[in-house]
Every structure is written in structure tokens, then in C-alpha cells.
Design a protein around this motif. Structure first.
Motif, PDB file in Angstrom:
ATOM      1  N   GLY A  35       0.790  -1.216   0.000  1.00  0.00           N
ATOM      2  CA  GLY A  35       0.000   0.000   0.000  1.00  0.00           C
ATOM      3  C   GLY A  35       0.826   1.271   0.000  1.00  0.00           C
ATOM      4  N   ARG A  36       1.934   1.279   0.724  1.00  0.00           N
ATOM      5  CA  ARG A  36       2.735   2.501   0.835  1.00  0.00           C
ATOM      6  C   ARG A  36       3.373   2.866  -0.510  1.00  0.00           C
ATOM      7  NH1 ARG A  36       2.766   4.186   5.858  1.00  0.00           N
ATOM      8  NH2 ARG A  36       2.470   2.695   7.556  1.00  0.00           N
ATOM      9  N   ASP A  37       3.885   1.861  -1.208  1.00  0.00           N
ATOM     10  CA  ASP A  37       4.451   2.139  -2.530  1.00  0.00           C
ATOM     11  C   ASP A  37       3.358   2.637  -3.475  1.00  0.00           C
ATOM     12  OD1 ASP A  37       6.953   1.358  -1.708  1.00  0.00           O
ATOM     13  OD2 ASP A  37       6.760  -0.699  -2.450  1.00  0.00           O
ATOM     14  N   ALA A  38       2.175   2.054  -3.369  1.00  0.00           N
ATOM     15  CA  ALA A  38       1.067   2.475  -4.220  1.00  0.00           C
ATOM     16  C   ALA A  38       0.650   3.904  -3.914  1.00  0.00           C
ATOM     17  CB  ALA A  38      -0.126   1.532  -4.038  1.00  0.00           C
ATOM     18  N   LEU A  39       0.656   4.264  -2.629  1.00  0.00           N
ATOM     19  CA  LEU A  39       0.251   5.613  -2.239  1.00  0.00           C
ATOM     20  C   LEU A  39       1.208   6.651  -2.806  1.00  0.00           C
ATOM     21  CD1 LEU A  39      -1.989   6.987  -0.657  1.00  0.00           C
ATOM     22  CD2 LEU A  39      -0.533   6.889   1.369  1.00  0.00           C
ATOM     23  N   ASP A  40       2.502   6.342  -2.827  1.00  0.00           N
ATOM     24  CA  ASP A  40       3.476   7.248  -3.445  1.00  0.00           C
ATOM     25  C   ASP A  40       3.146   7.460  -4.914  1.00  0.00           C
ATOM     26  OD1 ASP A  40       4.872   7.505  -1.082  1.00  0.00           O
ATOM     27  OD2 ASP A  40       6.316   5.924  -1.554  1.00  0.00           O
ATOM     28  N   CYS A  41       2.712   6.401  -5.577  1.00  0.00           N
ATOM     29  CA  CYS A  41       2.344   6.488  -6.984  1.00  0.00           C
ATOM     30  C   CYS A  41       1.094   7.344  -7.162  1.00  0.00           C
ATOM     31  CB  CYS A  41       2.118   5.091  -7.561  1.00  0.00           C
ATOM     32  SG  CYS A  41       1.571   5.065  -9.274  1.00  0.00           S
ATOM     33  N   VAL A  42       0.134   7.198  -6.260  1.00  0.00           N
ATOM     34  CA  VAL A  42      -1.099   7.982  -6.336  1.00  0.00           C
ATOM     35  C   VAL A  42      -0.796   9.468  -6.339  1.00  0.00           C
ATOM     36  CG1 VAL A  42      -3.175   8.638  -5.040  1.00  0.00           C
ATOM     37  CG2 VAL A  42      -2.577   6.227  -5.300  1.00  0.00           C
ATOM     38  N   TYR A  43       0.173   9.871  -5.516  1.00  0.00           N
ATOM     39  CA  TYR A  43       0.495  11.281  -5.388  1.00  0.00           C
ATOM     40  C   TYR A  43       1.386  11.804  -6.513  1.00  0.00           C
ATOM     41  CZ  TYR A  43      -1.364  10.919  -0.640  1.00  0.00           C
ATOM     42  OH  TYR A  43      -2.177  10.725   0.451  1.00  0.00           O
ATOM     43  N   SER A  44       1.969  10.915  -7.292  1.00  0.00           N
ATOM     44  CA  SER A  44       2.941  11.364  -8.300  1.00  0.00           C
ATOM     45  C   SER A  44       2.534  11.072  -9.741  1.00  0.00           C
ATOM     46  CB  SER A  44       4.310  10.720  -8.038  1.00  0.00           C
ATOM     47  OG  SER A  44       4.226   9.301  -8.109  1.00  0.00           O
ATOM     48  N   ALA A  45       1.641  10.120  -9.966  1.00  0.00           N
ATOM     49  CA  ALA A  45       1.286   9.724 -11.335  1.00  0.00           C
ATOM     50  C   ALA A  45      -0.138  10.163 -11.670  1.00  0.00           C
ATOM     51  CB  ALA A  45       1.421   8.209 -11.505  1.00  0.00           C
ATOM     52  N   PRO A  46      -0.399  10.492 -12.934  1.00  0.00           N
ATOM     53  CA  PRO A  46      -1.755  10.888 -13.360  1.00  0.00           C
ATOM     54  C   PRO A  46      -2.628   9.654 -13.589  1.00  0.00           C
ATOM     55  CG  PRO A  46      -0.258  11.006 -15.219  1.00  0.00           C
ATOM     56  CD  PRO A  46       0.581  10.606 -14.029  1.00  0.00           C
ATOM     57  N   LEU A  47      -3.274   9.182 -12.548  1.00  0.00           N
ATOM     58  CA  LEU A  47      -4.039   7.945 -12.620  1.00  0.00           C
ATOM     59  C   LEU A  47      -5.478   8.185 -13.083  1.00  0.00           C
ATOM     60  CD1 LEU A  47      -2.843   6.266  -9.302  1.00  0.00           C
ATOM     61  CD2 LEU A  47      -1.996   5.849 -11.626  1.00  0.00           C
ATOM     62  N   ASP A  48      -6.035   7.178 -13.739  1.00  0.00           N
ATOM     63  CA  ASP A  48      -7.427   7.234 -14.199  1.00  0.00           C
ATOM     64  C   ASP A  48      -8.315   6.232 -13.468  1.00  0.00           C
ATOM     65  OD1 ASP A  48      -7.155   9.166 -16.495  1.00  0.00           O
ATOM     66  OD2 ASP A  48      -5.731   7.628 -17.146  1.00  0.00           O
ATOM     67  N   LEU A  49      -7.698   5.233 -12.826  1.00  0.00           N
ATOM     68  CA  LEU A  49      -8.466   4.212 -12.106  1.00  0.00           C
ATOM     69  C   LEU A  49      -7.519   3.426 -11.213  1.00  0.00           C
ATOM     70  CD1 LEU A  49     -11.319   1.987 -13.412  1.00  0.00           C
ATOM     71  CD2 LEU A  49      -9.338   0.843 -12.397  1.00  0.00           C
ATOM     72  N   ALA A  50      -8.044   2.944 -10.084  1.00  0.00           N
ATOM     73  CA  ALA A  50      -7.229   2.126  -9.173  1.00  0.00           C
ATOM     74  C   ALA A  50      -7.955   0.830  -8.840  1.00  0.00           C
ATOM     75  CB  ALA A  50      -6.930   2.893  -7.889  1.00  0.00           C
ATOM     76  N   ILE A  51      -7.193  -0.264  -8.782  1.00  0.00           N
ATOM     77  CA  ILE A  51      -7.698  -1.574  -8.371  1.00  0.00           C
ATOM     78  C   ILE A  51      -6.951  -1.941  -7.095  1.00  0.00           C
ATOM     79  CG2 ILE A  51      -7.967  -3.994  -8.994  1.00  0.00           C
ATOM     80  CD1 ILE A  51      -7.805  -3.115 -11.944  1.00  0.00           C
ATOM     81  N   LEU A  52      -7.659  -2.011  -5.976  1.00  0.00           N
ATOM     82  CA  LEU A  52      -7.019  -2.177  -4.671  1.00  0.00           C
ATOM     83  C   LEU A  52      -7.437  -3.479  -4.015  1.00  0.00           C
ATOM     84  CD1 LEU A  52      -7.762   1.403  -3.223  1.00  0.00           C
ATOM     85  CD2 LEU A  52      -5.860   0.714  -4.711  1.00  0.00           C
ATOM     86  N   ASP A  53      -6.469  -4.262  -3.591  1.00  0.00           N
ATOM     87  CA  ASP A  53      -6.758  -5.433  -2.776  1.00  0.00           C
ATOM     88  C   ASP A  53      -7.055  -4.971  -1.357  1.00  0.00           C
ATOM     89  OD1 ASP A  53      -7.001  -8.089  -2.006  1.00  0.00           O
ATOM     90  OD2 ASP A  53      -4.874  -8.244  -1.474  1.00  0.00           O
ATOM     91  N   VAL A  54      -8.009  -5.612  -0.695  1.00  0.00           N
ATOM     92  CA  VAL A  54      -8.352  -5.225   0.671  1.00  0.00           C
ATOM     93  C   VAL A  54      -7.248  -5.616   1.646  1.00  0.00           C
ATOM     94  CG1 VAL A  54      -9.933  -5.673   2.591  1.00  0.00           C
ATOM     95  CG2 VAL A  54     -10.838  -5.261   0.302  1.00  0.00           C
ATOM     96  N   MET A  55      -6.744  -6.839   1.543  1.00  0.00           N
ATOM     97  CA  MET A  55      -5.762  -7.353   2.486  1.00  0.00           C
ATOM     98  C   MET A  55      -4.352  -7.089   1.975  1.00  0.00           C
ATOM     99  SD  MET A  55      -7.806  -8.435   4.763  1.00  0.00           S
ATOM    100  CE  MET A  55      -6.705  -9.336   5.857  1.00  0.00           C
ATOM    101  N   LEU A  56      -3.726  -6.039   2.505  1.00  0.00           N
ATOM    102  CA  LEU A  56      -2.355  -5.677   2.140  1.00  0.00           C
ATOM    103  C   LEU A  56      -1.471  -5.753   3.382  1.00  0.00           C
ATOM    104  CD1 LEU A  56      -3.111  -2.630  -0.198  1.00  0.00           C
ATOM    105  CD2 LEU A  56      -2.344  -4.904  -0.899  1.00  0.00           C
ATOM    106  N   PRO A  57      -0.153  -5.938   3.231  1.00  0.00           N
ATOM    107  CA  PRO A  57       0.716  -6.141   4.388  1.00  0.00           C
ATOM    108  C   PRO A  57       0.934  -4.895   5.243  1.00  0.00           C
ATOM    109  CG  PRO A  57       2.004  -6.034   2.367  1.00  0.00           C
ATOM    110  CD  PRO A  57       0.568  -6.088   1.960  1.00  0.00           C
ATOM    111  N   ASP A  58       0.721  -3.712   4.686  1.00  0.00           N
ATOM    112  CA  ASP A  58       0.981  -2.508   5.473  1.00  0.00           C
ATOM    113  C   ASP A  58      -0.278  -1.653   5.636  1.00  0.00           C
ATOM    114  OD1 ASP A  58       0.925  -1.943   2.791  1.00  0.00           O
ATOM    115  OD2 ASP A  58       2.868  -0.972   2.707  1.00  0.00           O
TER     116      ASP A  58
END
Length: 232
Positions: A35-58
Motif C-alpha cells: 500500500g505505501r508504494d502504491a500511495l506514493d504512486c497515487v500522489y505522483s502519477a496521473p491515474l485514471d483508475l485504481a484496483i485495490l486489494d483489501v488485504m495488504l501487508p501494510d
């Protein structure tokens, strides 16, 4: 231009498989296993959609969705291995637009991605041009415009997700009539309504929260018990 899609799943085999299918549809994929690596991407990349697993290690998927909704309104699809209704309702209440339960068919996931992107593009860029008189509703302090995707209540902007906007717009188009929950689901999601589906209820609750509406006696989006919803 190809859409940019974020996929987050700590099960690498699933993330890798989803990546293959999405790339086959010519999407640009940002893949992460935490999740933390993904969150960094959310703030830096121009995203159009996200697919998120509920159970993540962090950071769990629900919290990640909530963090995304603090600033962004692109569609979010939750992946969950849980089948309890409350888990689904939690994700939708946090701002997710759709969910799919593991194990899933990758082709079904791709179809849901296309549906969400089509709705998001339509309401953000006004692809379906309409007559001006039919493109907006303005009554009792509520203003909503389908082409500009602008929505405001008493002059204050409402930051709605594409799904929340679609629900409110459909109810406004049918103002004065009761829209059955089944019809509302099929109009917004474009899928057949199944029994015991709490998706609409969860999104309406989130919509009312953003409008600062009391759940018992809302002024705008009202529940007709056993039937559906209406805006009078």
C-alpha cells in the motif's frame, strides 16, 4: 490516449495476471505489492483508475481508498477475498465505486474497468453532448451539471465520485418519481441487479454524508422503504 491504471495486490501472481490482461487492453499499468508504494504512486502519477486489494501487508485497501478519496475522484475497484456484506459496504462507504470478490475472472475485471472508465470519462469531459436545458438541474439550492460534472449545494461544491454523481444525476432526472433500487443499480452500474445487493444503499449513505443530510429525515435524497429512492 491510454488510461493509467493502478493495481495493488500483495499476491504477486494475481497482480501479475491482472497486469497482463490490462496491458492486452492497451492500458498503462502501475503495479505494486504494498500500500505505501502504491500511495506514493497515487500522489505522483496521473491515474485514471485504481484496483485495490483489501488485504495488504501494510496499509489495508480500505484505508488506501480513504486516502485516495481525500484528493482524487477517479474510479476505485476493490478486490476482496471476503464475501460478507459488511466488508463490501465498508469499501463502498470509503468511496470505492465497485468491488469484485476473489477468485475472479480477469475478463470480468477488465469489463468492469471499461465500465468505470467510460462513466468517469463521460462525466468529466462531457463526451455525450446534450441540449443545454437537459444538461443541468438547479432547484432548492442543489445544482448539478452533467456536461461539466459540477455539483454544488447551497453554493458549496460537492466533490463526488463518478458513481455518486451518476446516482444523484439519475435521481434528479427522475425528480418527483420513486426510482426502485433495482432500476437505480442497473442504470448506474449497467449490470443486472441481484437480490440482497447493498451497493446502492452504501453509495446513497455516502452521498448523503457529503451533502450533510441526516439519515432519518433527509431533505433531498429520500428513502421510500421497500421501494427505492426519490428526490422530491
Amino acid at each position: 490516449m491510454s488510461a493509467n491504471i493502478l493495481i495493488v495486490d500483495d499476491e504477486r501472481a494475481i497482480a501479475d495476471l491482472v497486469e497482463i490482461y490490462l496491458k492486452n487492453e492497451n492500458y498503462n499499468v502501475y503495479k505494486f505489492y504494498s500500500g505505501r508504494d502504491a500511495l506514493d504512486c497515487v500522489y505522483s502519477a496521473p491515474l485514471d483508475l485504481a484496483i485495490l486489494d483489501v488485504m495488504l501487508p501494510d496499509i489495508d485497501g480500505f484505508s488506501l481508498c480513504q486516502r485516495i478519496r481525500e484528493k482524487y475522484f477517479f474510479p476505485v475497484i476493490m478486490l476482496t477475498a471476503k464475501v460478507e456484506d459488511m466488508d463490501k459496504i465498508t469499501g463502498l462507504t470509503m468511496g470505492a465505486d465497485d468491488y469484485i470478490t476473489k477468485p475472479f475472472n480477469p475478463l470480468e475485471l477488465c469489463a468492469r474497468v471499461k465500465t468505470q472508465l467510460r462513466r468517469y470519462t463521460k462525466y468529466n469531459h462531457g463526451e455525450a453532448a446534450r441540449e443545454e436545458s437537459k444538461a443541468e438541474h438547479d432547484f432548492r439550492g442543489l445544482y448539478i451539471n452533467k456536461e461539466t460534472r459540477r455539483c454544488a449545494l447551497y453554493g458549496q461544491a460537492l466533490n463526488l465520485t463518478p458513481t455518486e454523481f451518476s446516482i444523484l444525476w439519475h435521481l434528479c432526472e427522475n425528480r418527483g418519481r420513486v426510482v426502485p433500487a433495482e432500476a437505480l443499480f442497473e442504470a448506474v452500474w449497467g449490470e443486472k441487479y441481484l437480490d440482497n445487493n447493498n451497493t446502492v444503499m452504501a453509495h446513497v449513505a455516502r452521498l448523503r454524508e457529503k451533502m450533510n443530510e441526516p439519515s432519518r429525515k433527509p431533505k433531498f435524497v429520500k428513502t421510500v422503504w421497500g421501494v427505492g429512492y426519490t428526490i422530491e
